[in-house]
Motif scaffolding. Sequence first.
Motif, mmCIF file in Angstrom:
data_model
loop_
_atom_site.group_PDB
_atom_site.id
_atom_site.type_symbol
_atom_site.label_atom_id
_atom_site.label_comp_id
_atom_site.label_asym_id
_atom_site.label_seq_id
_atom_site.Cartn_x
_atom_site.Cartn_y
_atom_site.Cartn_z
ATOM 1 N N LEU A 106 21.306 -10.533 56.522
ATOM 2 C CA LEU A 106 22.551 -10.783 56.936
ATOM 3 C C LEU A 106 22.373 -12.044 55.463
ATOM 4 O O LEU A 106 23.648 -12.128 55.540
ATOM 5 C CB LEU A 106 22.573 -11.474 58.004
ATOM 6 C CG LEU A 106 22.603 -10.084 59.178
ATOM 7 C CD1 LEU A 106 22.899 -10.958 60.422
ATOM 8 C CD2 LEU A 106 23.425 -9.557 58.730
ATOM 9 N N ARG A 107 21.618 -12.776 55.582
ATOM 10 C CA ARG A 107 22.017 -13.844 54.422
ATOM 11 C C ARG A 107 22.438 -12.994 52.998
ATOM 12 O O ARG A 107 23.187 -13.569 52.058
ATOM 13 C CB ARG A 107 20.693 -14.573 54.300
ATOM 14 C CG ARG A 107 21.178 -15.389 55.307
ATOM 15 C CD ARG A 107 19.306 -16.637 54.843
ATOM 16 N NE ARG A 107 19.791 -17.356 56.095
ATOM 17 C CZ ARG A 107 18.647 -17.344 57.358
ATOM 18 N NH1 ARG A 107 17.952 -16.125 57.000
ATOM 19 N NH2 ARG A 107 18.619 -18.181 58.099
ATOM 20 N N VAL A 108 22.352 -11.908 52.830
ATOM 21 C CA VAL A 108 22.223 -10.992 51.158
ATOM 22 C C VAL A 108 23.567 -10.041 51.295
ATOM 23 O O VAL A 108 24.524 -9.763 51.117
ATOM 24 C CB VAL A 108 21.014 -10.410 50.794
ATOM 25 C CG1 VAL A 108 21.405 -9.634 49.843
ATOM 26 C CG2 VAL A 108 19.719 -11.863 50.439
ATOM 27 N N ASN A 109 24.186 -9.616 52.662
ATOM 28 C CA ASN A 109 24.284 -8.121 52.283
ATOM 29 C C ASN A 109 25.987 -9.012 53.466
ATOM 30 O O ASN A 109 25.891 -9.318 54.262
ATOM 31 C CB ASN A 109 23.953 -7.346 54.260
ATOM 32 C CG ASN A 109 24.784 -6.208 54.257
ATOM 33 O OD1 ASN A 109 25.642 -6.184 55.021
ATOM 34 N ND2 ASN A 109 24.283 -4.854 53.858
ATOM 35 N N GLY A 110 26.792 -7.986 51.964
ATOM 36 C CA GLY A 110 27.880 -8.996 52.150
ATOM 37 C C GLY A 110 28.793 -7.512 52.519
ATOM 38 O O GLY A 110 30.059 -7.702 53.522
ATOM 39 N N ARG A 128 18.620 -18.197 67.170
ATOM 40 C CA ARG A 128 18.545 -19.481 66.405
ATOM 41 C C ARG A 128 18.699 -18.707 64.801
ATOM 42 O O ARG A 128 19.790 -19.182 63.654
ATOM 43 C CB ARG A 128 17.863 -20.022 66.596
ATOM 44 C CG ARG A 128 18.201 -21.322 67.303
ATOM 45 C CD ARG A 128 17.405 -22.630 67.008
ATOM 46 N NE ARG A 128 15.862 -22.519 68.344
ATOM 47 C CZ ARG A 128 16.042 -22.749 69.512
ATOM 48 N NH1 ARG A 128 16.679 -22.479 70.303
ATOM 49 N NH2 ARG A 128 14.451 -22.111 69.934
ATOM 50 N N HIS A 129 17.571 -18.292 64.355
ATOM 51 C CA HIS A 129 18.086 -17.450 63.247
ATOM 52 C C HIS A 129 19.068 -16.809 62.741
ATOM 53 O O HIS A 129 20.259 -16.512 61.896
ATOM 54 C CB HIS A 129 16.915 -16.412 62.830
ATOM 55 C CG HIS A 129 15.498 -16.354 63.302
ATOM 56 N ND1 HIS A 129 15.054 -17.560 62.299
ATOM 57 C CD2 HIS A 129 14.540 -16.165 63.953
ATOM 58 C CE1 HIS A 129 13.610 -18.394 62.899
ATOM 59 N NE2 HIS A 129 13.638 -17.963 63.395
ATOM 60 N N LEU A 130 19.330 -15.800 63.606
ATOM 61 C CA LEU A 130 20.832 -14.917 63.840
ATOM 62 C C LEU A 130 22.224 -15.767 63.859
ATOM 63 O O LEU A 130 22.862 -15.881 62.381
ATOM 64 C CB LEU A 130 20.999 -14.160 65.264
ATOM 65 C CG LEU A 130 20.338 -13.178 64.633
ATOM 66 C CD1 LEU A 130 20.318 -11.639 65.993
ATOM 67 C CD2 LEU A 130 20.347 -11.626 63.330
ATOM 68 N N ALA A 131 21.849 -16.993 64.412
ATOM 69 C CA ALA A 131 22.834 -17.934 64.178
ATOM 70 C C ALA A 131 22.757 -18.744 63.127
ATOM 71 O O ALA A 131 24.192 -18.670 62.392
ATOM 72 C CB ALA A 131 23.207 -19.045 65.352
ATOM 73 N N MET A 135 26.198 -18.156 59.796
ATOM 74 C CA MET A 135 27.488 -19.435 59.173
ATOM 75 C C MET A 135 28.000 -19.042 57.967
ATOM 76 O O MET A 135 29.374 -18.956 57.839
ATOM 77 C CB MET A 135 26.367 -20.746 59.446
ATOM 78 C CG MET A 135 26.685 -21.520 60.434
ATOM 79 S SD MET A 135 24.781 -22.859 60.522
ATOM 80 C CE MET A 135 25.017 -23.026 62.500
ATOM 81 N N ASN A 136 27.061 -18.310 56.950
ATOM 82 C CA ASN A 136 28.006 -18.140 55.174
ATOM 83 C C ASN A 136 27.959 -16.525 55.465
ATOM 84 O O ASN A 136 27.737 -16.562 54.372
ATOM 85 C CB ASN A 136 26.103 -18.702 54.505
ATOM 86 C CG ASN A 136 26.289 -20.065 54.319
ATOM 87 O OD1 ASN A 136 26.982 -20.989 55.043
ATOM 88 N ND2 ASN A 136 25.078 -20.630 55.124
ATOM 89 N N ASN A 137 27.291 -15.728 56.627
ATOM 90 C CA ASN A 137 27.834 -14.357 56.512
ATOM 91 C C ASN A 137 29.208 -14.202 56.491
ATOM 92 O O ASN A 137 30.112 -14.724 57.168
ATOM 93 C CB ASN A 137 27.453 -13.783 57.405
ATOM 94 C CG ASN A 137 27.118 -12.076 56.755
ATOM 95 O OD1 ASN A 137 28.973 -11.696 56.868
ATOM 96 N ND2 ASN A 137 26.398 -11.248 56.443
ATOM 97 N N LYS A 138 30.027 -13.955 55.216
ATOM 98 C CA LYS A 138 31.528 -14.043 55.501
ATOM 99 C C LYS A 138 31.891 -12.405 56.319
ATOM 100 O O LYS A 138 33.220 -12.157 56.511
ATOM 101 C CB LYS A 138 32.430 -13.868 53.798
ATOM 102 C CG LYS A 138 31.228 -14.834 52.781
ATOM 103 C CD LYS A 138 32.149 -16.543 53.845
ATOM 104 C CE LYS A 138 32.263 -17.607 52.770
ATOM 105 N NZ LYS A 138 31.051 -18.154 53.982
ATOM 106 N N SER A 139 30.619 -10.711 56.187
ATOM 107 C CA SER A 139 31.699 -9.726 56.841
ATOM 108 C C SER A 139 31.603 -10.208 57.729
ATOM 109 O O SER A 139 32.687 -9.132 58.465
ATOM 110 C CB SER A 139 31.080 -8.655 55.348
ATOM 111 O OG SER A 139 28.972 -8.566 56.399
#
Length: 141
Positions: A106-110, A128-131, A135-139
């Motif tokens: 999710l850090r890469v996939n938009g 926690r990992h997902l949260a 935070m930075n995932n825009k999609s």
Amino acid sequence: NTNADNPQYNTPSLQRQPLRMDYAKLVKRKEIILDYNGLWDDDLDVIIKVLKDTTVLQELRLKFNEITLSSGKFAEALAYNRTVRVLHLCENNIGSLGAKQIANALRVNGTLTTLYLNHCKLGDDGARHLARALMNNKSIR
């Protein structure tokens, strides 16, 4: 009398056979539904290849299986996929390690807009990992 001497205990063990999937057909589909198939991680090789190669797949449903995603192979393919918008992973055994792998993707996939992870035994660490990733995932909203 031991179990080895008793014929009822000498039956060959049943080995689970991976689900056979046709890559040539799946890579052309807009939606793949593999809910309730008893899939394990080793069944996902074709799906991983489809995620890497598809130009049309928009929705992938893998609900109610035995998937953990702990190896990171699926997440790596998802990270760079530019077509899948909806991913259903409900009712699998993702756990915290699988959640960490998905978070990395999710850090890469938009492209992904909807991710279903209900009842995946993520635990506090997985959440926690997902949260942090979200935070930075825009999609994903």
